[in-house]
Enzyme design. Sequence first.
Site, PDB file in Angstrom:
ATOM      1  N   ASP A   1      56.876  24.700  18.334  1.00  0.00           N
ATOM      2  CA  ASP A   1      56.185  25.990  18.320  1.00  0.00           C
ATOM      3  C   ASP A   1      56.806  26.970  17.327  1.00  0.00           C
ATOM      4  O   ASP A   1      57.881  26.718  16.777  1.00  0.00           O
ATOM      5  CB  ASP A   1      56.168  26.599  19.737  1.00  0.00           C
ATOM      6  CG  ASP A   1      57.526  26.538  20.435  1.00  0.00           C
ATOM      7  OD1 ASP A   1      58.535  26.289  19.752  1.00  0.00           O
ATOM      8  OD2 ASP A   1      57.563  26.747  21.655  1.00  0.00           O
TER       9      ASP A   1
ATOM     10  N   ASN B   1      58.982  30.057  33.809  1.00  0.00           N
ATOM     11  CA  ASN B   1      57.674  29.940  34.472  1.00  0.00           C
ATOM     12  C   ASN B   1      57.104  28.521  34.369  1.00  0.00           C
ATOM     13  O   ASN B   1      55.937  28.297  34.657  1.00  0.00           O
ATOM     14  CB  ASN B   1      56.686  30.965  33.913  1.00  0.00           C
ATOM     15  CG  ASN B   1      56.409  30.766  32.423  1.00  0.00           C
ATOM     16  OD1 ASN B   1      56.842  29.784  31.836  1.00  0.00           O
ATOM     17  ND2 ASN B   1      55.676  31.690  31.828  1.00  0.00           N
TER      18      ASN B   1
ATOM     19  N   HIS C   1      56.883  26.705  31.558  1.00  0.00           N
ATOM     20  CA  HIS C   1      56.216  26.343  30.302  1.00  0.00           C
ATOM     21  C   HIS C   1      57.013  25.311  29.514  1.00  0.00           C
ATOM     22  O   HIS C   1      58.229  25.201  29.642  1.00  0.00           O
ATOM     23  CB  HIS C   1      55.853  27.571  29.454  1.00  0.00           C
ATOM     24  CG  HIS C   1      56.982  28.277  28.778  1.00  0.00           C
ATOM     25  ND1 HIS C   1      57.075  29.650  28.718  1.00  0.00           N
ATOM     26  CD2 HIS C   1      58.051  27.820  28.091  1.00  0.00           C
ATOM     27  CE1 HIS C   1      58.139  29.994  28.028  1.00  0.00           C
ATOM     28  NE2 HIS C   1      58.748  28.902  27.640  1.00  0.00           N
TER      29      HIS C   1
ATOM     30  N   GLU D   1      51.819  28.057  28.224  1.00  0.00           N
ATOM     31  CA  GLU D   1      52.045  28.953  29.354  1.00  0.00           C
ATOM     32  C   GLU D   1      51.237  28.512  30.578  1.00  0.00           C
ATOM     33  O   GLU D   1      50.231  27.801  30.449  1.00  0.00           O
ATOM     34  CB  GLU D   1      51.622  30.370  28.958  1.00  0.00           C
ATOM     35  CG  GLU D   1      52.484  31.001  27.878  1.00  0.00           C
ATOM     36  CD  GLU D   1      53.805  31.550  28.397  1.00  0.00           C
ATOM     37  OE1 GLU D   1      54.471  30.882  29.214  1.00  0.00           O
ATOM     38  OE2 GLU D   1      54.182  32.655  27.972  1.00  0.00           O
TER      39      GLU D   1
HETATM   40  C1  GLP Z   1      60.945  29.409  24.615  1.00  0.00           C
HETATM   41  C2  GLP Z   1      60.504  28.172  23.838  1.00  0.00           C
HETATM   42  C3  GLP Z   1      60.560  26.928  24.683  1.00  0.00           C
HETATM   43  C4  GLP Z   1      61.870  26.864  25.433  1.00  0.00           C
HETATM   44  C5  GLP Z   1      61.942  28.034  26.385  1.00  0.00           C
HETATM   45  C6  GLP Z   1      63.214  28.063  27.199  1.00  0.00           C
HETATM   46  O1  GLP Z   1      59.907  30.135  25.144  1.00  0.00           O
HETATM   47  N1  GLP Z   1      59.203  28.304  23.288  1.00  0.00           N
HETATM   48  O2  GLP Z   1      60.382  25.783  23.859  1.00  0.00           O
HETATM   49  O3  GLP Z   1      61.989  25.650  26.128  1.00  0.00           O
HETATM   50  O4  GLP Z   1      61.865  29.233  25.647  1.00  0.00           O
HETATM   51  O5  GLP Z   1      64.232  28.620  26.434  1.00  0.00           O
HETATM   52  P1  GLP Z   1      65.751  28.627  26.805  1.00  0.00           P
HETATM   53  O6  GLP Z   1      66.239  27.258  26.538  1.00  0.00           O
HETATM   54  O7  GLP Z   1      66.350  29.644  25.887  1.00  0.00           O
HETATM   55  O8  GLP Z   1      65.857  29.009  28.231  1.00  0.00           O
END
Ligand code: GLP
Length: 241
Positions: free
Chosen positions: A67, A136, A138, A143
């Site tokens: 992404d 959440n 995702h 989402e």
């Molecule tokens: C972001 C990314 C995800 C990631 C998520 C969790 O929103 N788009 O790909 O898995 O955050 O991030 P973190 O590892 O910083 O908790």
Amino acid sequence: MRVFIVKDYEELSVQAAQIVAGQIYVKPNSVLGLATGSTPLLMYHHLIRIYKEYGLDFSEVTTFNLDEYVGLPEADKNSYHYYMNDNFFRHVNLDQKKIHLPDGMAASVDAECLAYEKAIQNCGGIDLQVLGIGQNGHIGFNEPDEKFEAYTHEVKLKQDTIEANARFFADISEVPTRAISMGIKTIMQAKKVVLLANGSNKAEAVYRAVCEGITPEIPASILQLHQDVIVIIEEGAAQYL
Ligand code: GLP
């Protein structure tokens, strides 16, 4: 799903790096799906170490990131382009031409989504997809929703995701509200998936993704249907399992 609970973030990261390294060793021209966020940071660190210490060769590897934010140029410190370059790409012998991230500055986001999806298919699909998980539930930027979005698409970020990611920005008002993300089908078509979860703030999402029903309200729950998923969970994130 094969679920492994490990004692800490270091062990999670070493295990994840070894899975990626093993994939490249077995298939040097692997197509990797890569994730950003804080969770895979130490995995990238260990991959760089394996590259330096053991000569793991990335020269034939192709990468596709999950992404990117819409509206952030590559040079912006909060773009996923910047993150990947800073934390991984520039430290190993990847071929620049084989690195792919969605272009968040594309004139037409829809055309960019189509082109990104096509590029993945043209490379024969993803061999190994690395995923983190949002609080959440995702994956990528898919989402919680009423339905699973299949292919690479534009996402309107939820307020809780904006709040969770605000820690990387000077002010929450600077967090982009839109992103381009691989779809659920794009992710599910990967031959192998590694899902990483670290920290007690992920415990509920992990529980719902792994132990409860499959629902687009918890996008990661779809992974229960994938044939080859390894879930690596640090103890804090595994506390409800
Ligand atoms: C972001 C990314 C995800 C990631 C998520 C969790 O929103 N788009 O790909 O898995 O955050 O991030 P973190 O590892 O910083 O908790």
